[in-house]
Design an enzyme around this catalytic site. Structure first.
Site, PDB file in Angstrom:
ATOM      1  N   GLU A  40       9.152  -4.366  10.305  1.00 19.24           N
ATOM      2  CA  GLU A  40       9.632  -3.088   9.755  1.00 19.24           C
ATOM      3  C   GLU A  40      10.221  -2.212  10.856  1.00 19.24           C
ATOM      4  O   GLU A  40       9.594  -1.966  11.895  1.00 19.24           O
ATOM      5  CB  GLU A  40       8.457  -2.371   9.058  1.00 19.24           C
ATOM      6  CG  GLU A  40       8.874  -1.059   8.418  1.00 19.24           C
ATOM      7  CD  GLU A  40       7.861  -0.520   7.415  1.00 19.24           C
ATOM      8  OE1 GLU A  40       6.865  -1.213   7.099  1.00 19.24           O
ATOM      9  OE2 GLU A  40       8.072   0.616   6.949  1.00 19.24           O
ATOM     10  N   GLU A  62      -1.504  -5.528   8.503  1.00 14.48           N
ATOM     11  CA  GLU A  62      -0.702  -4.922   9.572  1.00 14.48           C
ATOM     12  C   GLU A  62      -1.339  -5.170  10.943  1.00 14.48           C
ATOM     13  O   GLU A  62      -2.565  -5.137  11.072  1.00 14.48           O
ATOM     14  CB  GLU A  62      -0.581  -3.401   9.343  1.00 14.48           C
ATOM     15  CG  GLU A  62       0.236  -3.070   8.112  1.00 14.48           C
ATOM     16  CD  GLU A  62       0.445  -1.571   7.922  1.00 14.48           C
ATOM     17  OE1 GLU A  62       0.085  -0.778   8.823  1.00 14.48           O
ATOM     18  OE2 GLU A  62       0.975  -1.196   6.853  1.00 14.48           O
ATOM     19  N   ASP A  67       0.845  -1.203   0.000  1.00 11.54           N
ATOM     20  CA  ASP A  67       0.000   0.000   0.000  1.00 11.54           C
ATOM     21  C   ASP A  67       0.881   1.254   0.000  1.00 11.54           C
ATOM     22  O   ASP A  67       0.372   2.380  -0.042  1.00 11.54           O
ATOM     23  CB  ASP A  67      -1.014  -0.001   1.148  1.00 11.54           C
ATOM     24  CG  ASP A  67      -0.361  -0.092   2.514  1.00 11.54           C
ATOM     25  OD1 ASP A  67       0.881  -0.216   2.582  1.00 11.54           O
ATOM     26  OD2 ASP A  67      -1.102  -0.038   3.517  1.00 11.54           O
ATOM     27  N   SER A  68       2.219   1.049  -0.008  1.00 15.74           N
ATOM     28  CA  SER A  68       3.133   2.166  -0.277  1.00 15.74           C
ATOM     29  C   SER A  68       2.866   2.730  -1.670  1.00 15.74           C
ATOM     30  O   SER A  68       3.368   3.808  -2.003  1.00 15.74           O
ATOM     31  CB  SER A  68       4.588   1.708  -0.146  1.00 15.74           C
ATOM     32  OG  SER A  68       4.814   0.533  -0.908  1.00 15.74           O
ATOM     33  N   LYS A  71      -1.432  -9.202   2.728  1.00 16.39           N
ATOM     34  CA  LYS A  71      -0.652  -8.798   3.912  1.00 16.39           C
ATOM     35  C   LYS A  71      -1.510  -7.874   4.769  1.00 16.39           C
ATOM     36  O   LYS A  71      -2.219  -7.017   4.231  1.00 16.39           O
ATOM     37  CB  LYS A  71       0.648  -8.093   3.496  1.00 16.39           C
ATOM     38  CG  LYS A  71       1.478  -7.598   4.691  1.00 16.39           C
ATOM     39  CD  LYS A  71       2.927  -7.322   4.334  1.00 16.39           C
ATOM     40  CE  LYS A  71       3.151  -5.984   3.663  1.00 16.39           C
ATOM     41  NZ  LYS A  71       2.744  -4.805   4.455  1.00 16.39           N
ATOM     42  N   ASP A  91      -1.117  -5.914  -0.312  1.00 17.92           N
ATOM     43  CA  ASP A  91      -1.506  -5.327   0.973  1.00 17.92           C
ATOM     44  C   ASP A  91      -3.012  -5.117   1.035  1.00 17.92           C
ATOM     45  O   ASP A  91      -3.609  -4.588   0.089  1.00 17.92           O
ATOM     46  CB  ASP A  91      -0.845  -3.950   1.135  1.00 17.92           C
ATOM     47  CG  ASP A  91       0.392  -4.011   2.008  1.00 17.92           C
ATOM     48  OD1 ASP A  91       0.467  -4.896   2.880  1.00 17.92           O
ATOM     49  OD2 ASP A  91       1.289  -3.178   1.793  1.00 17.92           O
TER      50      ASP A  91
HETATM   51  O1  KIV Z   1       3.595  -1.110   1.627  1.00 16.89           O
HETATM   52  C1  KIV Z   1       4.762  -1.540   1.588  1.00 16.89           C
HETATM   53  O2  KIV Z   1       5.532  -1.266   0.662  1.00 16.89           O
HETATM   54  C2  KIV Z   1       5.219  -2.375   2.681  1.00 16.89           C
HETATM   55  C3  KIV Z   1       6.670  -2.709   2.739  1.00 16.89           C
HETATM   56  C4  KIV Z   1       7.454  -1.518   3.149  1.00 16.89           C
HETATM   57  C5  KIV Z   1       6.946  -3.872   3.597  1.00 16.89           C
HETATM   58  O3  KIV Z   1       4.452  -2.753   3.503  1.00 16.89           O
END
Ligand code: KIV
Length: 285
Positions: A203, A136, A65-66, A134, A104
């Site tokens: 992280e 969090e 989600d980056s 993924k 994510d």
């Molecule tokens: O969203 C993302 O890119 C991440 C990584 C930094 C692990 O969660």
């Protein structure tokens, strides 16, 4: 069996064995941990770059989600939606011939209720074609994670600096420096492992804590800013390629300096347009 039928059957068996063995699986990642083979994970958000990363042989493509920051230019990961993540993930899935694709679950897609979380995870798998999701955090979302895994969807956990909680943390600083938070993180990692997460991302936490967690859980642990004692590493692709001049935390290594190359190439293009040297006769019909 006639000779032709026999040959067809043989080709089919060879092709299916090849296809199965060349795609990364969650079982293979566990095996890599057991054998001490490090796991490489990189983010990807589009078909073209994901194809290159996959061809280079990365083990896991993470549609992080980056993307909210890198692709959309937002300050935080919080605004990106399930539908936007699905749109980006589709391109990455089409590119992945070898790597496992993890997407994510964005902020708001799994925090409301277990039912909502499972529905969104299923939507992401169905509509994007990714292999896993993924999520969090731990405590508040553990029942949801359990239900998603029970639905047959592999889940990667994410502890330490969890950017969706940036407003709660008050920034992107190092996590789990203090004993109490470090102990809680170790406890949470064990809970996620027991719940059946196929892997964990840690992280921005101290290296010795990350190594301790890695030794304490059965699933592979992938670090970012978590030292060298984890089972693998992940970086944001645009950061490690040096496409983002303004961002250079301690944990980041630039493996290329593409921002300079892109700017130089665009500068040359602009000059060639302005002085009419582009296109030349060979570049014209
Ligand atoms: O969203 C993302 O890119 C991440 C990584 C930094 C692990 O969660």
């Amino acid at each position: 069996m006639k000779k032709k039928q026999y040959l067809c059957a043989l080709i089919w068996i060879i092709m299916s064995v090849h296809t199965q063995s060349s795609r990364m699986t969650t079982a293979r990642l566990r095996q890599m941990k057991k054998e001490g083979e490090k796991i490489s994970m990189l983010t990807s958000y589009d078909f073209t770059l994901a194809s290159l990363v996959d061809e280079a042989g990365v083990d896991v493509l993470l549609v992080g989600d980056s993307a909210s920051n890198v692709v959309c230019g937002n300050q935080y990961t919080l605004p990106i939606t399930v539908d936007e993540m699905i749109f980006l993930t589709r391109g990455v899935v089409r590119a992945a011939k070898h790597a496992l694709v993890v997407a994510d679950m964005p902020f708001g897609s799994y925090q409301i209720s277990e039912e909502d979380g499972v529905r969104n995870a299923i939507k992401m798998i169905k509509e994007s074609g990714c292999d896993a999701v993924k999520i969090e955090g731990c405590e508040d979302v553990l029942p949801t994670i359990r239900h998603i895994i029970q639905a047959g969807i592999p889940v990667c956990g994410h502890l330490g600096l969890t950017p969706q909680s940036v407003n709660q943390f008050g920034g992107y600083g190092l996590r789990a420096k203090e004993k109490a938070e470090a102990e809680k993180l170790l406890h949470d990692a064990k809970l996620l492992d027991e719940a059946g997460c196929f892997c964990l991302v840690l992280e921005k936490i101290p290296a010795d804590l990350a190594a301790k967690v890695t030794a304490a859980v059965s699933c592979p642990v992938i670090g970012i800013g978590a030292g060298n004692g984890t089972d693998g590493q992940v970086l944001v692709l645009h950061d490690m390629l040096g496409l983002n001049h303004g961002f250079k935390p301690k944990f980041l290594r630039h493996f290329a300096h593409l921002a300079d190359e892109v700017k130089a190439a665009v500068g040359e293009y602009i000059n060639a347009v302005k002085d009419s040297s582009f296109p030349n006769s060979e570049e014209s019909y």
